[in-house]
Each structure stands twice: as structure tokens, then as C-alpha cells.
Write an enzyme that holds these catalytic residues in place. Structure first.
Site, PDB file in Angstrom:
ATOM      1  N   GLU A  54       0.849  -1.206   0.000  1.00  0.00           N
ATOM      2  CA  GLU A  54       0.000   0.000   0.000  1.00  0.00           C
ATOM      3  C   GLU A  54       0.879   1.248   0.000  1.00  0.00           C
ATOM      4  OE1 GLU A  54      -3.233  -0.251   2.864  1.00  0.00           O
ATOM      5  OE2 GLU A  54      -4.127  -1.904   1.739  1.00  0.00           O
ATOM      6  N   GLU A  67      -4.938  -8.681  -0.750  1.00  0.00           N
ATOM      7  CA  GLU A  67      -5.777  -8.439   0.444  1.00  0.00           C
ATOM      8  C   GLU A  67      -7.220  -8.339  -0.023  1.00  0.00           C
ATOM      9  OE1 GLU A  67      -4.547  -5.466   3.301  1.00  0.00           O
ATOM     10  OE2 GLU A  67      -2.415  -5.848   2.893  1.00  0.00           O
TER      11      GLU A  67
HETATM   12  O1  AHR Z   1      -5.344  -6.314   6.677  1.00  0.00           O
HETATM   13  C1  AHR Z   1      -5.289  -5.191   7.499  1.00  0.00           C
HETATM   14  C2  AHR Z   1      -4.616  -3.998   6.824  1.00  0.00           C
HETATM   15  O2  AHR Z   1      -5.393  -3.561   5.755  1.00  0.00           O
HETATM   16  C3  AHR Z   1      -3.262  -4.243   6.214  1.00  0.00           C
HETATM   17  O3  AHR Z   1      -2.240  -4.151   7.135  1.00  0.00           O
HETATM   18  C4  AHR Z   1      -3.151  -3.151   5.208  1.00  0.00           C
HETATM   19  O4  AHR Z   1      -2.299  -3.491   4.124  1.00  0.00           O
HETATM   20  C5  AHR Z   1      -4.590  -2.930   4.779  1.00  0.00           C
HETATM   21  O5  AHR Z   1      -4.907  -1.609   4.714  1.00  0.00           O
END
Ligand code: AHR
Length: 532
Positions: free
Chosen positions: A198, A331
Site C-alpha cells: 500500500e 488483500e
Molecule cells: O489487513 C489489514 C490492513 O489492511 C493491512 O495491514 C493493510 O495493508 C490494509 O490496509
């Protein structure tokens, strides 16, 4: 107005209208086109993610060698066994946002002499679980490791020395010697390397052009030891195609496109307000206590994943028309408001219900329908977190409905995804006074030899769908199946009720090479069909 970016910057961190839901006559038709392959389903789309966050690593994965909890060198044995049973292909680690504040050198060497550090998510990070514990966990589980490297707070040199520590031949470097000192002289051959996480947010608040320059510096001349590495560039957040376009353009100008294996994409399903707000805090609903409206709204927003993938893919083709770079959805999952955590130290843990199982099913089906685009995906996160497959606390351990979907869908891994057309009456529901719609039945199909796997989600709260399944270019001779459903949409497993919901076998009726099947309401179904 709070955004996820704001939320993560501070590391802190429904409309419950009773909706009248109508569906039309239950009669559907599915056509599977054996002769229309989409792509091989990368087993890695069934990947997982663990981060040093709340109770994910400590208690979830790592209990310690002296724990009364059954363990393999400190790693929770029940978790390993459960992962082996679903053939977990890959695990991402150590974050997440944690990754961009992590120095891998803190997590090697004798555990007693590792430094404690401030954890990104708050509290102290003991570093008991580091590179070699993670690699041992992967080895025990049968999963490949996928590292996320710190791009925000460490120099490029630390990155290639991490690669050196993991992959250099025995006896060849100082890294190899340190690895050997911990009992592993042979290289680990770690293949997947995420370059930051990110980077538009907690990973450094970069502009895409600046990130592209960093990516070049980090990846240029990283030693590969005869095994090419797969670099994953930090890609977009949900719908944000501007990041994708500018990053891909910048990579193209720097002649880096060919050195990228994949572009990460993060998409969480969180807003169940029905369009009333886009505020990150106010838009979220409860994990366990939700209305029929929130049931449909969450699934509809999860279904947006398909359009999001298509949008980014189209933008990527502007500078990469051959699609050398794939999407890595590293994610994904549901993210609810706080309130159902296992306990205070288990931040971001949440209850997992049948609704989440349907979200898992429809998301995996989306990845499969887009098998030529998605090379890996990692549910966030494996245990004691957002969209978890397991919950663990001390000697208590339970499998969630998400786990069962991964188990039921496993035969898709490595199979050929083929086009499947679902024609089913759609659902409409009231979205704050306006009609909203969602398909009535959808899914995906894959073929491996004579085995056809068809998976499908029926989101209707009250309507079963009688469905005829026709295989073009083939004929079904027999089959069986598995269904995950419950009469209670809130059904979930917890430490007191570990078997409240689990899949059941279903019989499959074959007539003249076709299948007629009744898809139960609120269900995820997998049909395993043998072709003649
Ligand atoms: O999964 C939780 C968080 O969500 C992670 O650390 C981050 O990459 C995302 O924003």
C-alpha cells in the site's frame, strides 16, 4: 469523513433497514462451455495472509515451543493441519502495513536476544516469529512463502540482503552462514517478493511515479541465484485506476514492465450503508448482527470485485497490451466495525458468519472467471483477524464458514477455468428507498481431465433455485456435491459452538448427461461431476 487511509495513518482503529426482498420464479439454467477455456486457475488464488497484528501471529500462528497448546517448534499444530487439509498454496507475510516498518534482521538469530520494537498496530513486537519461523510454518503447511518487503523505512540494500539471507547457496555469503547457524544451510528459494505494501498509504504515501523509481532501485540487480524472482509491485486500492494508470505508465517509461510479475490490488468489502455514506467508520456494519438488507448489500458490494478487476485490467492494457503483468489480489475480504473481537488484544478480529462464506464463494468464483488476469489472491487474514478461516485463543481453535468454502472449492486449484453462463432470475432489494439488484445464482466452472467442478452461490434468503446444468462439448455421467448453508443467516462457529455450521454432502441427479440441481437459499455449493 474518515477513509481507510486515515484509519491506517493513525493505526486506530447501517443502515439496518428491514428490507423487503423479492425474487422471481425459481428456474435457472447453467451452460458450461468445455471448449471455451479462460485460463488455468492459479492455485495461488487460494492464498492466505498473516501479519503482525493483534492475535494473528502471536496466539494465532505462534504459541511458542513451551506452550501447553499442541505445537510444532512453537507453531500451532491445529492451524498447520487445517492448512494442509485445504492444500494452502501460498502465505503472505509479515504485512500489511506492518511490513513497511519491519526490519527482517530483528527476527533472526537466537530468539532470546532479539530486540523488542514498537509495532505499527500498537504495543510491543517481540520478534519471536521471524523469517525462519515463517519459513518453517510454510514448510509444515505445504505453502509457498510470499514476502512483503519494507520499502518505506529501509534502504534497497536491506532488501537484497534479505533475498541473500533466504536464497544464496550454502556457504556462499554471510547471509547463508547466518541461515546455517539457525539450522538451515540450504537456500529456501523464496520466489514471491512484494516490494512495499500500500505504497499509496501506510507504505509511504508515495505518488505512483515516485514509487516506480523506488521499485526500480529496489529490484535492480537483486541476486537471483538461478531462480528468477517474482516481484509484486504495490498496486491500487479498490477502484483507484489513477494509481494503476500512472504507475503502469511510469514503469513502462522506465522499461520495467517486464520485470514485474504482478500488480497488487486490495479490495475490502465494508460499506453496507447502501450509499448513504462513504465514511470508513460510519459505513461499516456489525459482523454478527445484521439485517437482510445488510446481507444483500454486503454481497452486492463484494460482487463489485469483478468490475474492479476488469477496470484495472483494461487500464493495464494501455501500456502492457500483452498482459505480462498479472493482478495479485493480496488483500481481500469483509471488514466490519469493531465489537465482535475475540478479546481486547485481538484487534481487527471479527465474527465470521454464513454471509462471509457466501462472500468467499462469490469472490473465488470471480477470480476463477478471470483466471487469465488473477495470478494470486490472499484472503485477509488467515486467523484471528478480518476475513479469517480460523479463530484461535490459547487451547481453543475453531474453523469458520470461510474455511469450509476454501475446502469445498479446492478441486478448482490448477484446473482449467471454462466459460459458464448462469441464467437465473435476479434478486431485487430495497436500498434506502431505491431498488437494487443482485444476480440470483452465479458461479464458475473448471475442468481437470474428466473432472468438472462447478461452484455456485445462491444469495436469496428465502428462495431455492431449481437449475438445469448442461455441459456443451461433454456429458455428465455421475456426480456428487457439497453444500454450506443454514436456516439462520447469522450462523457462525465460535469457541462454544464449533460445529454450528459445516458443509453437508448433497446428491446430484444426472439425466441424459445433464444435471438438475436445487440450489438451497443462502448457500454455497460445489458440484463434482464426472464427464463421460
Ligand atoms: O489487513 C489489514 C490492513 O489492511 C493491512 O495491514 C493493510 O495493508 C490494509 O490496509
Amino acid at each position: 469523513m474518515t477513509s481507510r487511509r486515515d484509519f491506517l495513518r493513525t493505526a486506530a482503529g447501517a443502515i439496518a433497514s428491514a428490507a423487503a426482498v423479492r425474487s422471481q420464479a425459481p428456474a435457472a439454467h447453467v451452460e458450461v462451455m468445455i471448449g471455451e477455456p479462460i485460463g488455468t486457475i492459479a492455485p495461488e488464488i487460494y492464498g492466505h495472509f498473516i501479519e503482525h497484528l493483534g492475535g494473528v501471529i502471536y496466539d494465532g500462528v505462534w504459541v511458542g515451543e513451551n506452550s501447553p497448546v499442541a505445537n510444532e517448534g512453537g507453531i500451532r499444530r491445529a492451524l498447520v493441519d487445517a492448512l494442509k487439509a485445504i492444500h494452502a498454496p501460498v502465505v503472505r507475510w509479515p504485512g500489511g502495513c506492518f511490513a513497511d516498518s519491519y526490519d527482517w534482521r530483528d527476527g533472526i538469530g537466537p530468539r532470546g536476544s532479539r530486540p523488542a520494537r514498537t509495532n505499527f498496530w500498537g504495543g510491543s513486537e517481540p520478534n519471536s516469529f521471524g523469517t525462519q519461523e515463517f519459513l518453517r510454518f510454510c514448510d509444515l503447511s505445504g505453502a509457498k512463502p510470499y514476502f512483503a518487503a519494507d520499502l518505506r523505512s529501509l534502504p534497497a540494500r536491506d532488501f537484497y540482503q534479505w533475498v541473500e539471507f533466504c536464497n544464496s547457496p550454502a556457504g556462499s555469503t554471510e547471509g547463508a552462514a547466518r541461515r546455517a547457524a539457525q539450522g538451515h544451510p540450504q537456500p529456501y528459494d523464496v520466489h514471491y517478493w512484494g516490494v512495499g505494501n500500500e505504497s499509496w498509504g501506510c507504505g509511504g504515501n508515495f505518488e505512483p511515479e515516485d514509487y516506480a523509481s523506488e521499485f526500480r532501485r529496489f529490484t535492480a540487480w537483486v541476486p537471483q541465484y538461478g531462480h528468477p524472482l517474482a516481484f509484486v509491485a504495490s498496486g491500487p486500492n479498490d477502484w483507484e485506476v489513477d494509481w494503476t494508470r500512472r504507475l503502469m505508465r511510469s514503469m513502462h517509461e522506465k522499461r520495467l514492465t517486464d520485470s514485474i510479475f504482478g500488480l497488487s490490488l486490495h479490495y475490502y468489502t465494508w460499506n453496507v450503508s447502501g450509499g448513504r455514506t462513504h465514511d470508513w467508520e460510519k459505513g461499516k456494519g456489525d459482523a454478527l448482527d445484521f439485517s437482510p438488507f445488510e446481507w444483500y448489500e454486503l454481497l452486492a458490494r463484494g460482487n463489485d470485485m469483478e468490475q474492479i478487476i476488469r477496470n484495472h485490467w483494461a487500464v493495464m492494457s494501455e501500456t502492457d497490451p500483452e498482459h505480462h503483468v498479472k493482478l495479485i489480489v493480496d488483500e481481500w475480504g469483509a471488514w466490519y466495525k469493531p465489537g465482535t473481537e475475540i478479546g481486547p488484544k485481538y484487534i481487527l478480529s471479527q465474527g465470521i458468519t454464513l454471509r462471509d462464506a457466501l462472500l468467499s464463494g462469490l469472490t473465488l468464483d470471480i477470480f476463477q472467471r478471470n483466471a487469465e488476469k488473477v495470478a494470486m489472491a490472499n484472503a485477509a487474514q488467515l486467523v484471528n483477524c478480518l476475513h479469517s478461516l480460523m479463530l484461535a485463543s490459547g487451547d481453543k481453535f475453531v474453523l469458520t464458514p470461510n474455511y469450509y468454502v476454501f475446502q469445498m472449492y479446492a478441486p478448482h486449484m490448477g484446473a482449467q477455468s471454462v466459460r459458464a453462463e448462469f441464467a437465473a432470475p435476479g434478486l431485487t432489494y430495497d436500498r434506502n428507498g431505491r431498488p437494487a439488484s443482485l444476480w440470483g445464482l452465479n458461479g464458475s466452472a473448471s475442468v481437470a481431465g474428466k473432472q468438472l467442478t462447478l461452484t455456485a452461490v445462491n444469495p436469496s434468503i428465502d428462495q431455492a433455485i431449481e437449475t438445469e446444468i448442461v455441459v456443451r462439448g461433454g456429458s455428465v455421467i455421475s456426480g456428487n456435491g457439497s453444500v454450506l448453508t443454514n436456516t439462520n443467516i447469522h450462523a457462525h462457529n465460535d469457541f462454544q459452538h464449533s460445529d454450528a455450521i459445516r458443509p453437508e454432502q448433497v446428491s446430484v441427479a444426472v439425466r441424459d448427461g445433464r444435471v438438475v440441481h436445487r440450489f438451497a437459499p443462502t448457500s454455497v455449493t460445489a458440484l463434482y461431476l464426472t464427464l463421460g
